[in-house]
Design a protein around this motif. Structure first.
Motif, PDB file in Angstrom:
ATOM      1  N   ILE A  46       0.970  -1.302  -0.100  1.00 30.99           N
ATOM      2  CA  ILE A  46       0.191   0.082   0.121  1.00 30.99           C
ATOM      3  C   ILE A  46       0.813   1.282   0.032  1.00 30.99           C
ATOM      4  O   ILE A  46       2.034   1.504   0.830  1.00 30.99           O
ATOM      5  N   GLY A  47       0.535   2.049  -0.790  1.00 31.43           N
ATOM      6  CA  GLY A  47       1.420   3.420  -0.901  1.00 31.43           C
ATOM      7  C   GLY A  47       0.514   4.571  -0.932  1.00 31.43           C
ATOM      8  O   GLY A  47      -0.881   4.523  -0.861  1.00 31.43           O
ATOM      9  N   ASN A  48       1.012   5.886  -0.865  1.00 34.55           N
ATOM     10  CA  ASN A  48       0.341   7.064  -0.564  1.00 34.55           C
ATOM     11  C   ASN A  48       0.787   7.663  -2.104  1.00 34.55           C
ATOM     12  O   ASN A  48       1.737   7.576  -2.523  1.00 34.55           O
ATOM     13  N   HIS A  49      -0.357   8.342  -2.533  1.00 34.85           N
ATOM     14  CA  HIS A  49      -0.407   8.589  -4.102  1.00 34.85           C
ATOM     15  C   HIS A  49      -0.246  10.032  -4.217  1.00 34.85           C
ATOM     16  O   HIS A  49      -0.774  11.073  -3.283  1.00 34.85           O
ATOM     17  N   ALA A  55       2.431  10.820 -11.069  1.00 38.99           N
ATOM     18  CA  ALA A  55       2.501   9.558 -10.119  1.00 38.99           C
ATOM     19  C   ALA A  55       3.907   8.769 -10.287  1.00 38.99           C
ATOM     20  O   ALA A  55       4.017   7.845 -10.484  1.00 38.99           O
ATOM     21  N   GLU A  57       6.004   7.932  -7.989  1.00 36.55           N
ATOM     22  CA  GLU A  57       6.068   6.963  -6.933  1.00 36.55           C
ATOM     23  C   GLU A  57       5.382   5.580  -7.312  1.00 36.55           C
ATOM     24  O   GLU A  57       6.046   4.521  -6.948  1.00 36.55           O
ATOM     25  N   VAL A  58       4.350   5.667  -8.101  1.00 35.06           N
ATOM     26  CA  VAL A  58       3.766   4.371  -8.610  1.00 35.06           C
ATOM     27  C   VAL A  58       5.072   3.559  -9.419  1.00 35.06           C
ATOM     28  O   VAL A  58       4.948   2.429  -9.190  1.00 35.06           O
ATOM     29  N   THR A  61       7.990   2.366  -7.141  1.00 36.03           N
ATOM     30  CA  THR A  61       7.500   1.360  -6.470  1.00 36.03           C
ATOM     31  C   THR A  61       7.379   0.217  -7.201  1.00 36.03           C
ATOM     32  O   THR A  61       7.902  -0.827  -6.807  1.00 36.03           O
ATOM     33  N   TYR A 118      -3.269   1.914  -3.847  1.00 33.06           N
ATOM     34  CA  TYR A 118      -2.913   3.063  -3.487  1.00 33.06           C
ATOM     35  C   TYR A 118      -4.484   3.788  -2.807  1.00 33.06           C
ATOM     36  O   TYR A 118      -5.342   4.028  -3.610  1.00 33.06           O
ATOM     37  N   GLU A 124      -6.245  11.465  -3.163  1.00 38.27           N
ATOM     38  CA  GLU A 124      -4.866  11.700  -2.591  1.00 38.27           C
ATOM     39  C   GLU A 124      -3.875  12.263  -3.464  1.00 38.27           C
ATOM     40  O   GLU A 124      -3.389  13.189  -3.297  1.00 38.27           O
ATOM     41  N   ALA A 125      -4.064  11.680  -4.651  1.00 41.56           N
ATOM     42  CA  ALA A 125      -3.308  12.209  -5.783  1.00 41.56           C
ATOM     43  C   ALA A 125      -3.440  13.551  -6.017  1.00 41.56           C
ATOM     44  O   ALA A 125      -2.530  14.411  -6.668  1.00 41.56           O
TER      45      ALA A 125
END
Length: 284
Positions: A46-49, A55, A57-58, A61, A118, A124-125
């Motif tokens: 689970i990640g923060n968007h 994005a 980080e997507v 990750t 996410y 959140e994004a």
């Protein structure tokens, strides 16, 4: 592993992979703690968007997952709009991208895959730039129920820096309601941003700043390694609070470590220049 439309083992030679690596290099990424992700078997990451459609980080990750689990399946989820796009949708599926639905995530986990989700989604994004240091899952707890039902470990992958690259002025919730986007495309946001080349604009893709992005994989959350009742609302609420608190603490640590991701990213790029030009990094 049984392959289906929703669970296809990613192709390690997929043409998207070098493109994704070239894209993420722009954000001079750092990944830590990936050893906390099991090298085999199911796991829910689970990640923060961040940063709307960019994005980084997507991709950072997901590629870390692929590298860490070269012989095991790893999956990322995406909105139906992307997966239905001509050519792009088929390419993403072969890369290991599955629909952002409970059924698809459950199928990937049952097939022994690591599934990246996410929970905060577009909410959140598209959070305002002033909230870039905040974890905001909008109260969405489906990932907790899914993990408890299937008995899989939950691995947080906390990211910092991505949301510094785009100046989001507003989520545009009112505009989204007026346009009835929730009914049309399952979206509750219509973000307004400030940047180049469009100035102040709704939803148009501004050029992202080269913020340095760090992704930190944490150990499996303790509640996810113990038996739990997915139907117990109080228990789910407790686990949700503990999860967000754990990730917020790590995001706070990352931001203290790299308080100015854009300046750090520019310095990293200059340090990679040839010859004496790299010495300019010392001036920043």
């Amino acid at each position: 592993m049984t392959t289906t439309e929703n669970t296809i083992k990613p192709d390690p030679n997929h043409p998207l992979l070098p493109l994704a690596r070239a894209y993420t290099d722009y954000f001079t990424p750092t990944v830590t703690g990936v050893e906390n992700l099991p090298v085999s078997g199911p796991a829910l990451v689970i990640g923060n968007h961040s940063s709307i459609y960019w994005a980084p980080e997507v991709w950072i990750t997901f590629m870390a997952m692929l590298d860490h689990r070269p012989d095991e399946p790893s999956y990322g989820v995406a909105h139906d709009i992307l997966l239905r796009a001509p050519l792009l949708g088929d390419s993403l599926r072969k890369f290991g991208v599955i629909p952002a639905s409970r059924e698809s995530a459950a199928k990937g986990l049952k097939d022994g895959g690591a599934v990246m989700v996410y929970p905060g989604g577009d909410w959140e994004a598209c959070r305002p730039w002033t909230d870039r240091g905040k974890i905001d899952f909008a109260g969405r707890k489906g990932f907790i129920r899914l993990a408890l039902e299937l008995g899989v470990p939950v691995i947080p992958a906390v990211a910092n820096g991505g949301h510094d690259s785009i100046f989001v002025l507003s989520r545009g919730e009112r505009t989204a309601r007026l346009l009835q986007l929730d009914k049309l495309v399952r979206a509750k946001v219509f973000p307004y941003t400030l940047g180049l080349p469009f100035g102040v604009a709704p939803i148009l893709p501004q050029i992202p700043l080269p913020a340095s992005v760090t992704v930190s994989f944490l150990p499996a959350l303790d509640w996810s390694t113990q038996p739990g009742d997915a139907e117990n609302a109080d228990l789910v609420d407790e686990y949700y609070t503990r999860t967000v608190d754990t990730m917020q603490t790590e995001l706070d640590r990352l931001r203290a470590e790299t308080p100015h991701p854009v300046a750090t990213g520019i310095k990293n790029h200059i340090a990679g220049l040839p010859g004496p030009l790299k010495s300019l990094a010392g001036l920043l």
